[in-house]
Design a protein around this motif. Structure first.
Motif, mmCIF file in Angstrom:
data_model
loop_
_atom_site.group_PDB
_atom_site.id
_atom_site.type_symbol
_atom_site.label_atom_id
_atom_site.label_comp_id
_atom_site.label_asym_id
_atom_site.label_seq_id
_atom_site.Cartn_x
_atom_site.Cartn_y
_atom_site.Cartn_z
ATOM 1 N N ALA A 1 -61.452 90.423 -48.266
ATOM 2 C CA ALA A 1 -62.149 90.941 -47.034
ATOM 3 C C ALA A 1 -61.692 92.372 -46.664
ATOM 4 O O ALA A 1 -62.542 93.164 -46.035
ATOM 5 N N THR A 2 -60.589 92.672 -47.045
ATOM 6 C CA THR A 2 -59.908 94.027 -46.813
ATOM 7 C C THR A 2 -60.671 94.978 -47.636
ATOM 8 O O THR A 2 -60.766 96.286 -47.357
ATOM 9 N N SER A 3 -61.437 94.615 -48.818
ATOM 10 C CA SER A 3 -62.068 95.619 -49.508
ATOM 11 C C SER A 3 -63.695 95.441 -49.082
ATOM 12 O O SER A 3 -64.632 95.536 -50.061
ATOM 13 N N ARG A 4 -63.943 94.624 -48.155
ATOM 14 C CA ARG A 4 -65.311 94.379 -47.742
ATOM 15 C C ARG A 4 -66.334 93.395 -48.629
ATOM 16 O O ARG A 4 -67.686 93.750 -48.781
ATOM 17 N N ASP A 5 -65.322 92.750 -49.301
ATOM 18 C CA ASP A 5 -66.305 91.694 -50.323
ATOM 19 C C ASP A 5 -66.490 90.317 -49.548
ATOM 20 O O ASP A 5 -65.753 89.617 -49.634
ATOM 21 N N ARG A 6 -67.433 90.135 -48.956
ATOM 22 C CA ARG A 6 -67.724 89.153 -48.009
ATOM 23 C C ARG A 6 -68.109 87.964 -48.672
ATOM 24 O O ARG A 6 -67.419 86.996 -48.218
ATOM 25 N N THR A 7 -68.846 88.103 -49.776
ATOM 26 C CA THR A 7 -69.032 86.794 -50.487
ATOM 27 C C THR A 7 -67.577 86.177 -51.103
ATOM 28 O O THR A 7 -67.555 84.991 -50.967
ATOM 29 N N THR A 8 -66.919 86.831 -51.583
ATOM 30 C CA THR A 8 -65.830 86.335 -52.186
ATOM 31 C C THR A 8 -64.772 85.863 -51.168
ATOM 32 O O THR A 8 -64.457 84.777 -51.083
ATOM 33 N N ALA A 9 -64.564 86.546 -50.175
ATOM 34 C CA ALA A 9 -63.848 86.249 -48.987
ATOM 35 C C ALA A 9 -64.183 84.895 -48.364
ATOM 36 O O ALA A 9 -63.215 84.123 -48.117
ATOM 37 N N LEU A 10 -65.479 84.764 -48.021
ATOM 38 C CA LEU A 10 -65.633 83.592 -47.437
ATOM 39 C C LEU A 10 -65.775 82.459 -48.260
ATOM 40 O O LEU A 10 -65.539 81.307 -47.961
ATOM 41 N N GLY A 11 -66.121 82.768 -49.487
ATOM 42 C CA GLY A 11 -66.297 81.555 -50.601
ATOM 43 C C GLY A 11 -64.674 81.037 -50.814
ATOM 44 O O GLY A 11 -64.441 79.742 -50.671
ATOM 45 N N LEU A 12 -63.692 81.925 -50.941
ATOM 46 C CA LEU A 12 -62.288 81.495 -50.927
ATOM 47 C C LEU A 12 -61.794 80.763 -49.613
ATOM 48 O O LEU A 12 -61.050 79.723 -49.515
ATOM 49 N N LEU A 13 -62.407 81.371 -48.311
ATOM 50 C CA LEU A 13 -61.807 80.639 -47.110
ATOM 51 C C LEU A 13 -62.415 79.210 -47.050
ATOM 52 O O LEU A 13 -61.636 78.326 -46.683
#
Length: 399
Positions: free
Chosen positions: A257-269
């Motif tokens: 998320a800190t690099s604004r990669d929303r897809t990866t961030a929410l997928g991992l979450l």
């Protein structure tokens, strides 16, 4: 859910080749970077807590030159002296630790039972946010654990290596909270000791703090690779390793998320949330927990980092922060809530959350990041009663 626990991630974060895996590894996660970390990396960018992004105000507070500090101190450990900056109110509990990392105090080996007691006491200081006490205790703990490891063999050496790794994890956590570059040294040594122990849980714990230092130096993609690879090597079916695996995914989600990669961030979450829901909550992880409440706290942090703090409002409304097991984690949750309200321009709510941080952990609110947030409240157009007194009490007034 069948298949890879990271199966929903986009193709650009999927592996391109298989690699040998330890027992219990999960297929379908990232390959490690070609330059897998084996030595202490040198930071080459702005240092950014344990899950937080740096601000311009923080830079002025937290920039320290590690080598300059070590030379000035003569690389000599001094335990029990007043922390650096105490006279001005901007104390650094990691100051004595920073020196000790270059030259540990002399220590003799101790029985493993006593070493375990000392490590447990240091962990209690961290969980209660008694950072000054922790900073004073860590040099001696690190020295004793190192001496015990060097004097041991076989199973005893593995146990001493685990204790040493966890002591360095605490050192890295403390340095990260103070935005002190000594975190690089501590995190790298933690992972080295953890790998020598051969046990997956301390390896996962150490990988997490090393990845945080990488993120803060602008290496978020590499940090996500490290975290997801280590998560894949842990057996999700076992309680201790499955819980650590969840914490690695949570940290990876925030890092993306800190690099604004929303897809990866929410997928991992979402993967972390599913894992946390599949098993009973496991208390006793060394510095963080893997509960469903912890997942929700990270969700607020992820939305903050993605620049969509409004998405965290409903999450914050359903949080049961008072039920979180340690003062440090409760303070962490209120910190992310304060950042959310601050980003939304609600200064009274921001101040209310900061006051909850102080109630939970008075030393937490004196960290550089929170002093910067407090100072920012002083210059908003909306005057919030009590902020100046709070800032004076917690070190947030500009010096």
């Amino acid at each position: 859910m069948g298949g890879s626990p990271f199966g929903r991630l986009p193709d650009r974060v999927r592996p391109h080749a298989a690699r040998p895996r330890r027992a219990g590894a999960v297929r379908g996660v990232l390959e490690p970077p070609p330059d897998r970390l084996t030595a202490t990396p040198a930071p080459d960018g702005p240092a950014a807590d344990t899950v937080e992004r740096p601000s311009a105000e923080e830079d002025a507070v937290r920039r320290r030159n590690l080598l300059t500090g070590a030379l000035a101190a003569g690389a000599t450990a001094v335990v029990g002296v007043a922390p650096a900056g105490a006279a001005s109110g901007h104390f650094d509990p990691a100051a004595a630790l920073e020196d000790a990392l270059f030259r540990l105090p002399s220590a003799a080996p101790v029985p493993l039972a006593r070493l375990a007691e000392q490590a447990a006491a240091a962990r209690s200081d961290f969980c209660a946010a008694r950072y000054t006490s922790l900073g004073r205790a860590l040099p001696g703990l690190l020295a004793a654990a190192s001496a015990t490891r060097d004097a041991s063999s076989g199973r005893a050496r593995e146990q001493a290596s685990t204790a040493l790794a966890r002591a360095y994890v605490l050192a890295a956590e403390l340095a990260l909270k103070q935005h002190n570059d000594a975190a690089w040294v501590a995190a790298d040594r933690a992972l080295t000791a953890a790998r020598a122990s051969g046990h997956p849980v301390p390896i996962g714990e150490s990988s997490r703090v090393l990845a945080i230092t990488m993120r803060r130096s602008g290496r978020s993609p590499a940090a996500v690779r490290l975290l997801t690879q280590e998560a894949a090597d842990l057996d999700a079916g076992q309680s201790p390793t499955g819980a650590v695996r969840t914490t690695l995914m949570l940290t990876a989600a925030y890092t993306a998320a800190t690099s604004r990669d929303r897809t990866t961030a929410l997928g991992l979450l979402d993967e972390a949330q599913e894992e946390a829901a599949r098993r009973p909550e496991v208390p006793g992880l060394f510095t963080v927990d893997a509960s469903r409440t912890q997942v929700e706290v990270y969700r607020i942090g992820v939305f903050n980092a993605l620049g969509t703090p409004d998405e965290g409002v409903q999450v914050a409304a359903r949080l049961s922060i008072d039920r979180m097991p340690t003062a440090e984690r409760r303070a962490r949750a209120w910190t992310d809530t304060a950042r959310m309200w601050h980003a939304l321009g609600d200064q009274p709510q921001t101040f209310a959350a900061l006051r909850r941080v102080e109630q939970e952990a008075p030393q937490e609110v004196r960290r550089p990041a929170l002093r910067a947030l407090t100072a920012d409240l002083l210059y908003t157009s909306a005057r919030v009663p009590g902020v100046r007194e709070f800032a004076a009490r917690t070190g947030g007034l500009p010096g």
